[in-house]
Write an enzyme that holds these catalytic residues in place. Structure first.
Site, PDB file in Angstrom:
ATOM      1  N   ASP A  58       0.798  -1.256  -0.171  1.00 51.73           N
ATOM      2  CA  ASP A  58       0.055  -0.052   0.031  1.00 51.73           C
ATOM      3  C   ASP A  58       1.076   1.064  -0.387  1.00 51.73           C
ATOM      4  O   ASP A  58       1.865   1.666   1.209  1.00 51.73           O
ATOM      5  CB  ASP A  58      -0.426   0.008   1.078  1.00 51.73           C
ATOM      6  CG  ASP A  58      -1.783   1.261   1.502  1.00 51.73           C
ATOM      7  OD1 ASP A  58      -2.872   1.091   0.339  1.00 51.73           O
ATOM      8  OD2 ASP A  58      -1.360   1.939   1.559  1.00 51.73           O
TER       9      ASP A  58
ATOM     10  N   GLU B 132       1.728  -0.126  -4.248  1.00 52.12           N
ATOM     11  CA  GLU B 132       0.464   0.781  -5.465  1.00 52.12           C
ATOM     12  C   GLU B 132       1.384   2.522  -4.741  1.00 52.12           C
ATOM     13  O   GLU B 132       1.683   2.873  -3.472  1.00 52.12           O
ATOM     14  CB  GLU B 132      -0.439   1.151  -4.383  1.00 52.12           C
ATOM     15  CG  GLU B 132      -1.106   1.973  -4.702  1.00 52.12           C
ATOM     16  CD  GLU B 132      -1.990   2.953  -3.400  1.00 52.12           C
ATOM     17  OE1 GLU B 132      -2.875   2.883  -3.908  1.00 52.12           O
ATOM     18  OE2 GLU B 132      -2.178   1.793  -2.351  1.00 52.12           O
TER      19      GLU B 132
END
Length: 581
Positions: free
Chosen positions: A244, A281
């Site tokens: 993330d 990401e």
């Protein structure tokens, strides 16, 4: 058994184990570590007290039976008997499916999700990507406010349920990807700062102090995160991790944390004899993330490509707010640029950021499968005020066009659960904070955020209301009804084509050729012998195809063969995939 904990700032550390206490001793070989032995086995409850303070859960806890604030429990990973013989499944040729355990079924458990994996096999995807499963306060939430980075959320079923899920997926031939959050921990139940310098004020993030990757004490913090990563891949037989918001992992050291992490994962892949991978990401549009370490990159194996999503979204919907603005000026040109170059912002000016952004991707060094393409994700749906999916905004024909572009593009495609049947359920932002003050702060913050964009407070769902989560659960009766059944059949056909046509999984980004008409709202591209044509306009579009033998592989609406003029007439809001030779 041996108990140990890193607590460099403590003068005394006491182990509390099944009602008994024992003073731990400093480890002479490892600065800041405390160790000791006590009776223990799978399920044994324990915690650590620092300098006679309260008993806290283990930072490396493998299980939190009573939630983030309770005692830890020993997990003996050797007790699990794996059924599937699994050689692994890498990213080239993959189709991913993003799944949130708490809303994929109304039961909201890993076992209930595992019972629905046959649907994914029939769909044709190759990997299921689980959103975060680390413990967080309460029962329901997105999972991005987790703590205890080595453990599994107990309401989902805990460690054993995750192993059962992975085992079932592997039995069915599905790889498993897990979303992990290293850039911050949740605001509640995070006891790491009491043990050591896990965070630093040297850098700040949207969530507060940054995870300490480069300040004093960062060696152990990096080891903590690397160890957690390897544990998911080794102990749970996960095939890959999605990292993330790696742009919030601030690190000024000569060897970036992500380079260290990718080297460790590649090393483990060699040990276990199966492919393992890391997907980042990142909103930096920096090719270094997915460039090999030998070429001075960080060595991650792939990254999400939001630029493709933004270009596709603006072409489909006409939305132009916020970060969509630059893409919406000429959405078909933006879509063409991402299909051939990966990034839209590759050093160009970003009006949203007020500066130039990104750098070009070297298409001779980076294969197309290293970028993930998608029309919807948990972020792009859930961070809308009402969590409305594309199905709430578009006709079935335009949804078919979105699927065609995503599943034939030169990227690794990823679907968000339910999109394959045009789910009528929204996916909204929901929480279950047990701290009343935190719950109210989240509620006010959410409403304030969207009020600034013109939304009335009463129109923004209350994240703490159980009904918000209930609305977000998939309705499994929909795939049997129209128009959902037709959309599902279309997704299955497109995925089958992707697996059957080698041109659709070719790695060369530079080999894609695109033509488009901004005003007429059509776009066509070629990958080898495969041609893809989408018409987002309402009227039939005449798309120049050229001469040659044509075979229609799939069409949303019937398409006549091109005439002698080489024009392909595609009905409004429709698409076609064909070969031409």
């Amino acid at each position: 058994m041996q108990f140990e904990v890193w607590a460099p700032q403590a003068d005394r550390v006491t182990l509390h184990c099944e009602g008994a206490t024992r003073a731990l001793a400093r480890d002479p070989a490892r600065e800041g570590w405390w160790t000791g032995e006590a009776e223990g086995a799978d399920g044994t409850r324990y915690g650590f007290a620092l300098d006679d303070g309260p008993v806290l859960p283990d930072p490396r806890s493998r299980r939190q039976p009573d939630g983030p604030d309770g005692l830890s429990a020993v997990v003996d990973h050797g007790r699990h008997e794996w059924r599937a013989r699994w050689a692994g499944r890498g990213l080239p040729g993959a189709v991913l499916y993003e799944l949130h355990v708490g809303t994929y079924t109304r039961e909201g458990t890993l076992d209930a999700a595992a019972a629905r994996l046959d649907h994914l096999v029939e769909l044709g995807v190759t990997h299921v990507e689980l959103m975060p499963v680390c413990p967080f306060p309460g029962r329901h939430g997105w999972g991005y406010e987790g703590v205890s980075l080595w453990a599994v959320h107990e309401p989902y079923g805990g460690p054993e349920a995750l192993k059962r899920f992975v085992d079932r997926a592997h039995e069915l031939g599905l790889g498993v990807v897990l979303d992990v959050v290293h850039n911050h921990l949740g605001p509640s139940g995070n006891y790491l700062p009491r043990f050591g310098p896990y965070f630093t004020d040297t850098h700040t993030t949207p969530w507060g102090s940054a995870v300490n990757l480069d300040a004093p004490g960062s060696d152990e913090v990096r080891a903590f995160l690397v160890g957690s990563t390897l544990a998911w891949l080794r102990d749970y037989r996960i095939d890959g991790l999605r990292l993330d918001a790696v742009h919030a992992l601030y690190d000024t050291r000569a060897c970036h944390f992500l380079e260290e992490l990718s080297a460790a994962v590649d090393g483990l892949a060699g040990e276990v004899g199966r492919p393992l991978f890391l997907i980042a990401e990142s909103d930096l549009n920096n090719p270094r993330f997915i460039t090999r370490r030998a070429e001075n990159g960080l060595g991650l194996h792939a990254q999400w490509n939001d630029d493709f999503h933004h270009a596709l979204h603006t072409a489909l919907t006409g939305e132009a707010q916020g970060y969509y603005a630059d893409f919406a000026r000429e959405p078909f040109a933006a879509l063409a640029k991402t299909l051939t170059g990966g990034y839209f912002h590759d050093g160009t000016y970003s009006s949203f950021r007020g500066r130039h952004h990104g750098r070009p991707l070297d298409r001779t060094r980076v294969a197309g499968h290293r970028l993930l393409g998608y029309s919807q994700t948990h972020d792009q749906v859930g961070n809308r005020a009402q969590g409305d999916r594309l199905a709430a905004l578009l006709s079935p024909g335009l949804l078919a066009c979105a699927a065609a572009l995503t599943l034939t593009a030169p990227f690794t495609p990823m679907l968000f659960m339910g999109e394959e049947w045009a789910a009528g359920t929204p996916w909204q932002f929901f929480t279950d904070h047990t701290d009343p003050e935190l719950a109210e702060a989240v509620r006010r913050g959410r409403r304030r955020e969207f009020a600034a964009h013109g939304w009335a407070e009463e129109d923004v769902p209350d994240p703490q209301d159980p009904a918000t989560r209930e609305r977000s659960c998939l309705d499994w009766s929909e795939p049997e009804r129209e128009p959902h059944a037709r959309v599902l059949a279309w997704y299955r056909r497109l995925i089958a084509l992707r697996h059957a046509e080698p041109d659709l999984t070719g790695p060369d980004l530079a080999a894609t050729r695109v033509a488009y008409d901004e005003e007429a709202r059509w776009l066509a591209f070629r990958r080898g012998d495969v041609r893809v044509a989408v018409n987002l306009g309402k009227e039939t579009a005449a798309i120049p195809l050229g001469t040659g033998r044509v075979e229609v592989l799939a069409a949303w609406e019937p398409v006549p063969e091109p005439g002698p003029d080489g024009l392909l007439h595609v009905p409004g809001e429709s698409c076609v995939i064909l070969t031409q030779s």
